[in-house]
Design an enzyme around this catalytic site. Structure first.
Site, short mmCIF file in Angstrom:
data_model
loop_
_atom_site.label_atom_id
_atom_site.label_comp_id
_atom_site.label_asym_id
_atom_site.label_seq_id
_atom_site.Cartn_x
_atom_site.Cartn_y
_atom_site.Cartn_z
CG ASP A 148 -3.86 7.19 5.84
OD1 ASP A 148 -5.08 7.60 6.01
OD2 ASP A 148 -3.69 5.72 6.37
CD GLN A 187 -12.26 2.49 5.55
OE1 GLN A 187 -13.18 2.79 4.96
NE2 GLN A 187 -11.23 2.41 4.67
NE ARG A 241 -4.09 0.08 1.80
CZ ARG A 241 -5.15 0.71 2.47
NH1 ARG A 241 -5.06 0.13 3.69
NH2 ARG A 241 -5.68 1.37 1.81
CG ASN A 266 -7.40 10.40 7.24
OD1 ASN A 266 -6.85 9.37 7.52
ND2 ASN A 266 -8.70 10.55 8.05
O1 MRU Z 1 -7.58 2.65 4.08
P1 MRU Z 1 -7.64 2.62 5.33
O2 MRU Z 1 -8.85 2.03 5.94
O3 MRU Z 1 -6.36 1.72 5.97
O4 MRU Z 1 -7.51 4.10 5.83
C1 MRU Z 1 -7.04 4.49 7.13
C2 MRU Z 1 -7.27 5.75 7.46
O5 MRU Z 1 -7.26 6.67 6.47
C3 MRU Z 1 -7.23 6.19 8.68
O6 MRU Z 1 -7.68 7.31 8.96
C4 MRU Z 1 -5.53 6.45 9.20
O7 MRU Z 1 -4.90 5.29 8.82
C5 MRU Z 1 -5.48 6.58 10.53
S1 MRU Z 1 -5.59 5.18 11.41
C6 MRU Z 1 -5.09 5.31 13.00
#
Ligand code: MRU
Length: 358
Positions: free
Chosen positions: A238, A198, A87, A248
């Site tokens: 992120d 999420q 990723r 994010n």
């Molecule tokens: O694609 P994801 O579900 O991994 O994305 C997660 C996010 O964007 C969260 O807000 C971020 O990783 C912060 S997690 C503490």
């Protein structure tokens, strides 16, 4: 704040790890054993584990799993390379792999596997401390909101930045859990976060913890902010660039814009492992594009309670599916870190370059 995860998001089990499989949540809590490098890479790519801090820790364990079988130079390089390709946006993944490489490459192959397990374990435990410290610093924001008006502090969040996304209490939700533990009334507005939903993980976490909350459609956020029904927005991150621009989950930037227009403070909660001082600004952050089916299908349970996928548009429908967006630093009122709250773009005051930050 001492927070114990109701179910560990990741833990060592012999020469492998056991993860909480997030693709089953919130309908079912299932764990999954990962015993090979390929299984770890798949778990990250397919979002069985997700959330920036957790994918970093998982990648670190993936290196340990790989080196348990073969600790030679080629095997180490292959593991680092394979995991780095899973990723692109969350820099925690690359931070953890950089840390593993720096620790392990100088060692003789015979010493690497044991050292890798220790380092992965250290990353997991440090993340617990980090989340707790973010909770303590962010609590002050919720306390000041609670002191200003009667009723619960109304906090909006996006995506899932709770315990499920980390090895500890979470990032954006850590202040919420800290407030709840202190008896401060708080109510969380949880956007569903299409297309991967999420927000359902966030609502599930809060429900299990007894924290008042309401799930909202992503597009309801603007109305609620404009109507004065939100005191504070806190999201995770992120990757935070050197100038404070923050990537994010897609949809975050729209919340920041609406919050600014409504005069509602907008904060990012992010640990050091999410800060990328080598990245000058948001334009340099790689944004992950994910599969079209994330938009064209919905996942759930059928009438018998079994997992089912429902196609809601033809498979050849043209789709754009960027998984993240970038909120410019000018829309961010502060970044809550384990060392305190900094203005976006002033993070070096908390994490000086001479300490060896990237
Ligand atoms: O694609 P994801 O579900 O991994 O994305 C997660 C996010 O964007 C969260 O807000 C971020 O990783 C912060 S997690 C503490």
């Amino acid at each position: 704040m001492h927070f114990i995860q109701p179910i560990p998001t990741i833990r060592r089990d012999g020469d492998g790890v056991v993860i909480l499989d997030q693709t089953c949540l919130p309908q079912r809590t299932e764990t999954r054993c990962l015993a090979t490098l390929a299984e770890v890479a798949t778990a990250i790519r397919d979002m069985q584990v997700r959330g920036a801090p957790l994918i970093g820790a998982t990648a670190a364990y993936g290196v340990a799993i790989a080196l348990t079988r073969d600790a030679g130079d080629d095997a180490l390089e292959h593991a680092l390379h394979t995991l780095a390709a899973t990723r692109p946006t969350a820099v925690n993944l690359h931070w953890a792999l950089g840390r593993m490489g720096a620790r392990l490459l100088p060692l003789a192959p015979g010493a690497r596997a044991e050292a890798a397990w220790l380092e992965a374990e250290a990353i997991r435990l440090e993340d617990q401390e980090t989340c707790a410290a973010i909770g303590t610093h962010g609590l002050a924001l919720i306390e000041s909101v609670a002191a200003r008006r009667p009723g619960p502090a109304r906090v909006m969040t996006h995506c899932n930045a709770g315990w499920v996304a980390t090895c500890g209490a979470g990032t954006a939700l850590a202040p919420v859990y800290a407030a709840h533990a202190r008896g401060i009334a708080v109510r969380v507005l949880v956007s569903e976060t299409r297309p991967r939903n999420q927000g359902l993980l966030t609502a599930w976490e809060l429900r299990e913890a007894g924290v008042p909350h309401a799930l909202i459609a992503d597009n309801a956020a603007g109305l609620l902010l404009a109507r004065g029904e939100v005191d504070l927005v806190i999201t995770g991150a992120d990757r935070v660039a050197a100038n404070g621009d923050t990537a994010n989950k897609v949809g975050t930037c729209l919340k920041a814009l609406a919050a600014r227009d409504a005069g509602v403070p907008f904060y990012i909660a992010a640990p050091f492992s999410t800060l990328d001082f080598a990245c000058p600004d948001g334009g340099a952050i790689p944004i992950e594009d994910r599969a079209a089916d994330e938009l064209l299908c919905v996942a759930g349970l059928d009438a018998n309670g079994q997992p089912a996928t429902l196609r809601q548009a033809p498979a050849d429908t043209q789709v754009l599916n960027p998984a993240f967006d970038v909120t410019p630093a000018r829309l961010i009122d502060g970044i809550i870190t384990e060392r305190g709250i900094a203005a976006a773009g002033a993070l070096r005051e908390l994490f000086p370059a001479e300490e060896g930050a990237r």
